[in-house]
Write a protein that holds these residues in place. Sequence first.
Motif, PDB file in Angstrom:
ATOM      1  N   TYR A  35      -6.925  -4.368  -2.641  1.00  0.00           N
ATOM      2  CA  TYR A  35      -5.685  -4.925  -3.166  1.00  0.00           C
ATOM      3  C   TYR A  35      -5.025  -5.776  -2.079  1.00  0.00           C
ATOM      4  O   TYR A  35      -5.246  -5.576  -0.888  1.00  0.00           O
ATOM      5  CB  TYR A  35      -4.689  -3.820  -3.551  1.00  0.00           C
ATOM      6  CG  TYR A  35      -5.104  -2.928  -4.685  1.00  0.00           C
ATOM      7  CD1 TYR A  35      -5.834  -1.769  -4.446  1.00  0.00           C
ATOM      8  CD2 TYR A  35      -4.744  -3.230  -5.993  1.00  0.00           C
ATOM      9  CE1 TYR A  35      -6.200  -0.927  -5.487  1.00  0.00           C
ATOM     10  CE2 TYR A  35      -5.100  -2.401  -7.044  1.00  0.00           C
ATOM     11  CZ  TYR A  35      -5.825  -1.244  -6.782  1.00  0.00           C
ATOM     12  OH  TYR A  35      -6.177  -0.421  -7.822  1.00  0.00           O
ATOM     13  N   LEU A  91      -4.956  -3.754   1.273  1.00  0.00           N
ATOM     14  CA  LEU A  91      -5.142  -2.313   1.101  1.00  0.00           C
ATOM     15  C   LEU A  91      -6.474  -2.018   0.441  1.00  0.00           C
ATOM     16  O   LEU A  91      -6.891  -2.719  -0.482  1.00  0.00           O
ATOM     17  CB  LEU A  91      -4.015  -1.733   0.245  1.00  0.00           C
ATOM     18  CG  LEU A  91      -2.629  -1.697   0.882  1.00  0.00           C
ATOM     19  CD1 LEU A  91      -1.557  -1.528  -0.183  1.00  0.00           C
ATOM     20  CD2 LEU A  91      -2.530  -0.567   1.884  1.00  0.00           C
ATOM     21  N   PHE A 106      -5.431   5.660  -0.946  1.00  0.00           N
ATOM     22  CA  PHE A 106      -5.276   4.403  -0.230  1.00  0.00           C
ATOM     23  C   PHE A 106      -5.420   4.588   1.278  1.00  0.00           C
ATOM     24  O   PHE A 106      -5.021   5.615   1.847  1.00  0.00           O
ATOM     25  CB  PHE A 106      -3.906   3.794  -0.517  1.00  0.00           C
ATOM     26  CG  PHE A 106      -3.794   3.136  -1.857  1.00  0.00           C
ATOM     27  CD1 PHE A 106      -3.500   3.874  -2.985  1.00  0.00           C
ATOM     28  CD2 PHE A 106      -3.990   1.766  -1.996  1.00  0.00           C
ATOM     29  CE1 PHE A 106      -3.397   3.270  -4.236  1.00  0.00           C
ATOM     30  CE2 PHE A 106      -3.886   1.147  -3.231  1.00  0.00           C
ATOM     31  CZ  PHE A 106      -3.594   1.900  -4.357  1.00  0.00           C
ATOM     32  N   GLY A 107      -5.944   3.559   1.911  1.00  0.00           N
ATOM     33  CA  GLY A 107      -5.925   3.482   3.362  1.00  0.00           C
ATOM     34  C   GLY A 107      -4.588   2.933   3.836  1.00  0.00           C
ATOM     35  O   GLY A 107      -3.744   2.558   3.017  1.00  0.00           O
TER      36      GLY A 107
ATOM     37  N   TYR B  36       3.252   5.940  -7.401  1.00  0.00           N
ATOM     38  CA  TYR B  36       2.863   6.026  -5.998  1.00  0.00           C
ATOM     39  C   TYR B  36       4.084   5.855  -5.108  1.00  0.00           C
ATOM     40  O   TYR B  36       5.002   5.091  -5.419  1.00  0.00           O
ATOM     41  CB  TYR B  36       1.835   4.945  -5.646  1.00  0.00           C
ATOM     42  CG  TYR B  36       0.447   5.223  -6.162  1.00  0.00           C
ATOM     43  CD1 TYR B  36       0.099   4.944  -7.480  1.00  0.00           C
ATOM     44  CD2 TYR B  36      -0.517   5.787  -5.331  1.00  0.00           C
ATOM     45  CE1 TYR B  36      -1.166   5.214  -7.955  1.00  0.00           C
ATOM     46  CE2 TYR B  36      -1.793   6.059  -5.798  1.00  0.00           C
ATOM     47  CZ  TYR B  36      -2.109   5.766  -7.109  1.00  0.00           C
ATOM     48  OH  TYR B  36      -3.372   6.040  -7.572  1.00  0.00           O
ATOM     49  N   LYS B  42       2.292   2.805   5.869  1.00  0.00           N
ATOM     50  CA  LYS B  42       1.243   3.626   5.276  1.00  0.00           C
ATOM     51  C   LYS B  42       0.816   3.077   3.924  1.00  0.00           C
ATOM     52  O   LYS B  42       1.514   2.255   3.325  1.00  0.00           O
ATOM     53  CB  LYS B  42       1.730   5.068   5.098  1.00  0.00           C
ATOM     54  CG  LYS B  42       2.104   5.762   6.402  1.00  0.00           C
ATOM     55  CD  LYS B  42       2.525   7.202   6.145  1.00  0.00           C
ATOM     56  CE  LYS B  42       2.875   7.909   7.443  1.00  0.00           C
ATOM     57  NZ  LYS B  42       3.301   9.315   7.193  1.00  0.00           N
ATOM     58  N   GLY B  43      -0.335   3.530   3.456  1.00  0.00           N
ATOM     59  CA  GLY B  43      -0.774   3.151   2.127  1.00  0.00           C
ATOM     60  C   GLY B  43      -0.057   3.971   1.072  1.00  0.00           C
ATOM     61  O   GLY B  43       0.511   5.024   1.350  1.00  0.00           O
ATOM     62  N   PRO B  44      -0.040   3.499  -0.163  1.00  0.00           N
ATOM     63  CA  PRO B  44       0.591   4.242  -1.256  1.00  0.00           C
ATOM     64  C   PRO B  44      -0.086   5.589  -1.468  1.00  0.00           C
ATOM     65  O   PRO B  44      -1.298   5.725  -1.284  1.00  0.00           O
ATOM     66  CB  PRO B  44       0.392   3.333  -2.468  1.00  0.00           C
ATOM     67  CG  PRO B  44       0.148   1.975  -1.909  1.00  0.00           C
ATOM     68  CD  PRO B  44      -0.575   2.206  -0.620  1.00  0.00           C
ATOM     69  N   GLN B  45       0.706   6.579  -1.883  1.00  0.00           N
ATOM     70  CA  GLN B  45       0.187   7.913  -2.141  1.00  0.00           C
ATOM     71  C   GLN B  45       0.660   8.369  -3.506  1.00  0.00           C
ATOM     72  O   GLN B  45       1.849   8.264  -3.828  1.00  0.00           O
ATOM     73  CB  GLN B  45       0.656   8.882  -1.061  1.00  0.00           C
ATOM     74  CG  GLN B  45       0.096  10.278  -1.191  1.00  0.00           C
ATOM     75  CD  GLN B  45       0.460  11.170  -0.026  1.00  0.00           C
ATOM     76  OE1 GLN B  45       1.392  10.892   0.714  1.00  0.00           O
ATOM     77  NE2 GLN B  45      -0.270  12.253   0.150  1.00  0.00           N
TER      78      GLN B  45
END
Lengths: 115, 112
Positions: A35, A91, A106-107, B36, B42-45
């Motif tokens: 993404y 991402l 996600f990273g 999310y 940081k990446g979405p969680q």
Amino acid sequence: GAGVSQSPSNKVTEKGKDVELRCDPISGHTALYWYRQSLGQGLEFLIYFQGNSAPDKSGLPSDRFSAERTGGSVSTLTIQRTQQEDSAVYLCASSKDRGRGNEQFFGPGTRLTVL
Amino acid sequence: GENVEQHPSTLSVQEGDSAVIKCTYSDSASNYFPWYKQELGKGPQLIIDIRSNVGEKKDQRIAVTLNKTAKHFSLHITETQPEDSAVYFCAASRGTGNQFYFGTGTSLTVIP
């Protein structure tokens, strides 16, 4: 256990240069997504890999963007002849498969800045 | 294709108050709606999700409601805490074999 990792965390490049962004998905996850997140924007789908199937490239914004996934694990997103509008956070996410309700992990993303 | 709209883009609430974020979608075939949370750097969680056969789902201070007729779903956070401050994204998907479409995000700030 280890989550999704991405490298580099930050990349600054000059306009016209090529860049490669790397994603290591969670072990055993067959689905992998890329993404793009521009400042103040949502997540823009780029490309999706599922096992050995042909990737879904429907989100790639131009032919300067391409991605590979070697051995069904690590993926590399390549942007050729970068432009300033390519500046964004890229991402990567993985999931067990693309089935209904399967969570995408996600990273932390790669922040790309094109000068 | 699917179009997901999210409002508001920014939201500030006092600690202890409730926060509500709303999303609408256009594709009546969408049947899975995750939310999310993305903290800075940081990446979405995933924090909660709901499927089309359910109207509401709760998990402690977080709840999500879905109105299939009106094609909208909402995230409710009660008794907000400073650590709830983050960007929240909604998404919609048709499920198996289909991609997620994300909203543009809501930046939530909880003021101590």
